[in-house]
Write a protein that holds these residues in place. Structure first.
Motif, short mmCIF file in Angstrom:
data_model
loop_
_atom_site.label_atom_id
_atom_site.label_comp_id
_atom_site.label_asym_id
_atom_site.label_seq_id
_atom_site.Cartn_x
_atom_site.Cartn_y
_atom_site.Cartn_z
N GLY A 84 0.80 -1.21 0.00
CA GLY A 84 0.00 0.00 0.00
C GLY A 84 0.83 1.26 0.00
N THR A 85 2.08 1.17 -0.40
CA THR A 85 2.96 2.33 -0.44
C THR A 85 4.09 2.03 -1.41
OG1 THR A 85 4.33 3.82 0.88
CG2 THR A 85 4.41 1.50 1.45
N ARG A 86 4.85 3.05 -1.77
CA ARG A 86 5.96 2.85 -2.69
C ARG A 86 7.10 2.12 -1.96
NH1 ARG A 86 5.94 5.49 -7.36
NH2 ARG A 86 8.23 5.52 -7.45
N THR A 87 7.68 1.16 -2.63
CA THR A 87 8.72 0.33 -2.02
C THR A 87 10.06 0.47 -2.75
OG1 THR A 87 8.05 -1.57 -3.39
CG2 THR A 87 7.04 -1.35 -1.20
N HIS A 88 10.17 1.44 -3.63
CA HIS A 88 11.39 1.56 -4.44
C HIS A 88 12.62 1.77 -3.56
CE1 HIS A 88 14.01 2.52 -7.78
NE2 HIS A 88 14.36 3.65 -7.16
N GLN A 89 12.52 2.67 -2.56
CA GLN A 89 13.68 2.93 -1.71
C GLN A 89 14.08 1.70 -0.92
OE1 GLN A 89 12.86 6.33 0.74
NE2 GLN A 89 13.29 7.81 -0.89
N ALA A 90 13.09 0.95 -0.42
CA ALA A 90 13.41 -0.27 0.32
C ALA A 90 14.08 -1.30 -0.58
CB ALA A 90 12.14 -0.84 0.94
N LEU A 91 13.59 -1.42 -1.80
CA LEU A 91 14.19 -2.38 -2.73
C LEU A 91 15.60 -1.97 -3.11
CD1 LEU A 91 11.03 -2.99 -4.92
CD2 LEU A 91 12.20 -4.72 -3.54
N GLU A 92 15.81 -0.68 -3.30
CA GLU A 92 17.16 -0.22 -3.63
C GLU A 92 18.12 -0.49 -2.46
OE1 GLU A 92 18.50 0.94 -6.28
OE2 GLU A 92 16.74 1.14 -7.56
N ALA A 93 17.65 -0.27 -1.22
CA ALA A 93 18.50 -0.55 -0.06
C ALA A 93 18.80 -2.03 0.06
CB ALA A 93 17.80 -0.05 1.21
N LEU A 94 17.81 -2.86 -0.20
CA LEU A 94 18.02 -4.31 -0.17
C LEU A 94 18.98 -4.75 -1.27
CD1 LEU A 94 14.35 -5.48 0.51
CD2 LEU A 94 16.28 -5.66 2.09
N ALA A 95 18.91 -4.09 -2.42
CA ALA A 95 19.82 -4.42 -3.52
C ALA A 95 21.25 -4.06 -3.16
CB ALA A 95 19.38 -3.70 -4.79
#
Length: 375
Positions: free
Chosen positions: A325-336
């Protein structure tokens, strides 16, 4: 500046301010930890009738007599507080309020009486309300230094006992320690600190010097020994800096400047202390929320891979956003960046997709392991 510091009056003020900061920081630490922060306020106000009585007995503005009267009044007030809390159903805050009001009212009556006789103004007793650091003489410093040294030596000699009474008075009592005598000794020494600061910051502002250095030091450490040293250092820093500002800026009183200086130190400590400061706490909370979000996103990728029976399942970023229910781009970039996920293609679709790496699968299987720990 060097020429200014060569002035004997400025030197007296600086030494007096340093002595006040040292004794206030050390003894105020015990008052704060014993949840008796208002004790300094009560004893400083209670010293006023002693100041007046000392003047009446000496017949002049004799500092030893006045300080002895202040100490006697402070000691009597301290005993009254202990007696009220031990022999009545009133709590400490009520006892402090009663003693403060009664003693200060008596002091105002005596001060008014002295002034009505025509000698009060010449005596300069009103300066004890807000302090008059410039009136400190070298002989006054000897007396202040002796009081400060005596109090610090007593704290050093009874360090273990004071520490035990401060943190666990019940255990101290059951272990056979004279808890009442130790409490009286601590309270009497706070009265000594008040006596040291009367001429420097006065009756009204002395409470800040008892409480503020200890409050500032408490933000930086959880150890009593470190707290006491820091509180003394903060007190000395505030005292000397306030005295220097007062000496360089005409028309500004030393006492209020010292209180403003220690207040600034308290504010900085409350905001920036690494462990208990508000800003570091906010940064840790923010980092915790970010880490939690990353963990949830990682769990979502793992759940999708299990549901599709494909460990290398490529999940569309829009699908992951819909899950949370929210943008996850920053979390995915951090995980990458941590090597836990990797961008992937899913022809013929051109939208961003993500998949778990082997390291990501291992992290989901063993969530308590850190990245810097050997696998």
């Amino acid at each position: 500046m060097l020429a200014l510091l060569a002035d004997s009056t400025i030197q007296n003020v600086l030494v007096g301010a340093a002595l006040l900061g040292a004794i206030s920081g050390v003894l105020g630490s015990f008052a704060v930890l014993r949840r008796q922060s208002l004790l300094g306020d009560t004893l400083s106000h209670a010293a006023l009738p002693g100041i007046c009585i000392g003047f009446l007995l000496a017949g002049a503005r004799d500092m030893p007599a006045i300080l002895a009267g202040a100490l006697a009044a402070g000691a009597l007030a301290a005993l009254a507080i202990i007696g009220i809390t031990r022999h009545t159903r009133l709590k400490t805050d009520a006892a402090l309020g009663i003693v403060l009001s009664v003693f200060f009212a008596l002091g105002v009556v005596l001060l008014t009486f002295i002034q009505s006789t025509g000698t009060g103004t010449q005596a300069g007793l009103e300066t004890f309300l807000f302090g008059q650091a410039a009136a400190i003489l070298r002989a006054d410093l000897y007396l202040m230094g002796a009081i400060t040294l005596g109090a610090l030596v007593l704290v050093a000699l009874l360090w273990k006992e004071f520490k035990l009474v401060t943190f666990d008075p019940v255990f101290a009592r059951t272990s056979g320690f004279p808890v009442l005598a130790l409490e009286i000794a601590l309270t009497m020494m706070i009265a000594l600190a008040v006596v040291v600061g009367l001429q420097m910051v006065g009756v009204i502002l002395m409470a800040a010097m008892i409480v503020a250095p200890a409050v500032a030091a408490r933000q930086w450490t959880d150890r009593l020994s470190v707290m006491v040293v820091l509180a003394a250092g903060f007190g000395i820093l505030a005292g000397t800096s306030g005295a220097i500002v007062s000496a360089t800026a005409r028309g500004l009183s030393t006492g209020p400047l010292i209180v403003l200086a220690i207040s600034a130190i308290v504010l900085v400590s409350l905001l920036l202390a690494p462990r208990n400061g508000l800003i570091p706490a906010w940064l840790r909370q923010r980092a915790g929320r970010r880490e939690l979000h990353e963990t949830l996103v990682l769990g979502t990728l793992s759940h999708l891979a299990v549901e599709h029976g494909d460990p290398d399942y490529r999940a569309e970023q829009a699908m992951i956003d819909a899950y949370h229910g929210t943008r996850t781009h920053q979390a995915l970039e951090a995980l990458a960046q941590k090597g836990l996920v990797a961008p992937a293609r899913h022809a013929p679709e051109t939208t961003p997709h993500w998949r778990l790496t082997d390291k990501g699968h291992a992290r989901v299987a063993h969530p308590t392991e850190r990245e810097d720990e050997p696998q």
